[in-house]
Design a protein around this motif. Structure first.
Motif, PDB file in Angstrom:
ATOM      1  N   ALA A  30      -1.308  -4.909  -5.884  1.00 25.98           N
ATOM      2  CA  ALA A  30      -1.343  -4.541  -4.464  1.00 25.98           C
ATOM      3  C   ALA A  30      -2.692  -3.926  -4.118  1.00 25.98           C
ATOM      4  O   ALA A  30      -3.242  -4.175  -3.041  1.00 25.98           O
ATOM      5  CB  ALA A  30      -0.202  -3.581  -4.140  1.00 25.98           C
TER       6      ALA A  30
ATOM      7  N   LEU B 123      -5.121  -6.755  -3.744  1.00 26.89           N
ATOM      8  CA  LEU B 123      -4.824  -7.514  -2.531  1.00 26.89           C
ATOM      9  C   LEU B 123      -5.385  -6.835  -1.290  1.00 26.89           C
ATOM     10  O   LEU B 123      -5.769  -7.500  -0.332  1.00 26.89           O
ATOM     11  CB  LEU B 123      -3.315  -7.697  -2.370  1.00 26.89           C
TER      12      LEU B 123
ATOM     13  N   LEU C 204      -6.895  -9.120   2.219  1.00 27.38           N
ATOM     14  CA  LEU C 204      -5.584  -9.743   2.091  1.00 27.38           C
ATOM     15  C   LEU C 204      -5.611 -11.188   2.584  1.00 27.38           C
ATOM     16  O   LEU C 204      -5.080 -12.092   1.930  1.00 27.38           O
ATOM     17  CB  LEU C 204      -4.551  -8.926   2.874  1.00 27.38           C
TER      18      LEU C 204
ATOM     19  N   ALA D 130       1.826  -6.280   0.495  1.00 28.68           N
ATOM     20  CA  ALA D 130       1.073  -6.400  -0.757  1.00 28.68           C
ATOM     21  C   ALA D 130       1.954  -6.096  -1.967  1.00 28.68           C
ATOM     22  O   ALA D 130       1.878  -6.785  -2.987  1.00 28.68           O
ATOM     23  CB  ALA D 130      -0.146  -5.473  -0.733  1.00 28.68           C
TER      24      ALA D 130
END
Length: 150
Positions: free
Chosen positions: A13, A16, A49, A92
């Motif tokens: 995450a 991302l 992202l 994420a």
């Protein structure tokens, strides 16, 4: 070749959302995200992202129930609101979990964008604008991981 190099390279995450360079932090556990959410993620997280997932900004805005104009304004201002940040982190973290289950980022993204019978025919991505939707998506991923849905 070492054993570590044989392991799949999953995207976290943190990665991302732009990594430590964008986030100016390296959250390792759930509670580490709270200060980032409270001050708002840097707007560059959105670009990171979009770049990694190849989901357009418009699609993300729609899926996370953030008006596109608001998202464009936040990008000009440089930071997302705490509520918007929470939605992006939610996405994420779910994508990170889906990639773990499917063992591949492309497969995880495909699953997130495909209608799912276990979710009432909705796409998992379309449910991530709410906590209940996230819970349902994570529950479905858990069932897939344990072979309940083949």
């Amino acid at each position: 070749m070492t054993t570590a190099s044989l392991e799949p390279a999953f995207v976290s995450a943190v990665q991302l959302l732009g990594g430590e360079g964008v986030l100016q932090a390296q959250p390792r556990v759930g509670l580490d995200w709270i200060p980032l959410l409270r001050r708002g993620l840097p707007a560059a997280s959105v670009d990171a992202l979009v770049r990694i997932t190849r989901i357009t900004q418009s699609e993300l805005a729609r899926a996370l129930a953030i008006p596109e104009r608001t998202l464009a304004r936040r990008k000009r201002e440089g930071a997302l609101s705490p509520e918007e940040s929470a939605k992006f982190v939610r996405f994420a973290r779910v994508l990170e979990r889906a990639e773990t289950v499917f063992e591949d980022l492309e497969s995880a993204l495909g699953w997130l964008q495909s209608p799912n019978v276990a979710l009432g025919g909705a796409t998992p991505l379309s449910l991530l604008d709410t906590d209940i939707g996230e819970d349902s998506v994570l529950d479905t991923l858990g069932r897939i991981e344990h072979g309940v849905f083949a």
